[in-house]
Motif scaffolding. Sequence first.
Motif, short mmCIF file in Angstrom:
data_model
loop_
_atom_site.label_atom_id
_atom_site.label_comp_id
_atom_site.label_asym_id
_atom_site.label_seq_id
_atom_site.Cartn_x
_atom_site.Cartn_y
_atom_site.Cartn_z
N VAL A 28 -15.38 -12.24 32.64
CA VAL A 28 -16.72 -12.49 32.15
C VAL A 28 -16.76 -12.43 30.62
N GLY A 56 -23.65 -11.23 34.05
CA GLY A 56 -22.33 -11.22 34.69
C GLY A 56 -21.51 -10.01 34.30
N LEU A 104 -21.22 -17.27 35.93
CA LEU A 104 -19.88 -17.72 35.54
C LEU A 104 -19.85 -19.24 35.38
#
Length: 234
Positions: A130, A198, A213
């Motif tokens: 991430v 995320g 994502l």
Amino acid sequence: MTALAKLTYTETKLLLREPGSLVSILIPLFFLIVFGASTPKDDTVLLPMGMSIAVGLIGLYLLPTTLAGYRERGILRRLSTTPVRPGSLLTVQLLLQVVLLAVATALQLSVAGGVLGIQLPSRVLPVALVLALGTAAMFAVGLLIAALAPNGRAANGIGVLLYFPMAYLAGLIQPTAQMPASLARIGEYTPLGAFRAGLAQAWAGQTPDLLPLILLAVYTVIISAIAARCFRWE
């Protein structure tokens, strides 16, 4: 010493002298220390917020201001007549900004884990994924600012104007739970908001949702392509 090595050495010295570099490290660290003293040891929100702030400051402020300033002063044009091409300067700058972000991140982790006793994530891979996607997306936005801004001051202003609304929508200024539901929902689709969401999930040991994502990857590809098309060396 090769021309590229000399360029890297020179750019490193210039970056260390740039006040924005220090600001990008100290503001997230100050944020962490101020709020970390009263934060539960098992907190999974504060550190992702601090890391998101660092990525936002470097990507939206420091990177575009530096590159637009170089174009304004004719540095990129003059490089085209030397063995070191302008693209090499762009690559070196991107790598140095990544190193600066790594330093800011390492300092936050050291203070959080070693001083404040905040629990660090046990699953490193999702956090790293991430963080990489979020950095790429925010740097892409920074490159677009550098491509469109006529000079360094304009890039600075555009970066600041973008940073604060994006930081608010991402929940970095006010927790998303205290925001109007519509604004919080919009924030989830911004680059900084998708990154923060995320990262918070990965930090809590969860598998990040695919939506943030995918958004980060799409932002990176599309904005980078636009920036490359619009970028002017002089």
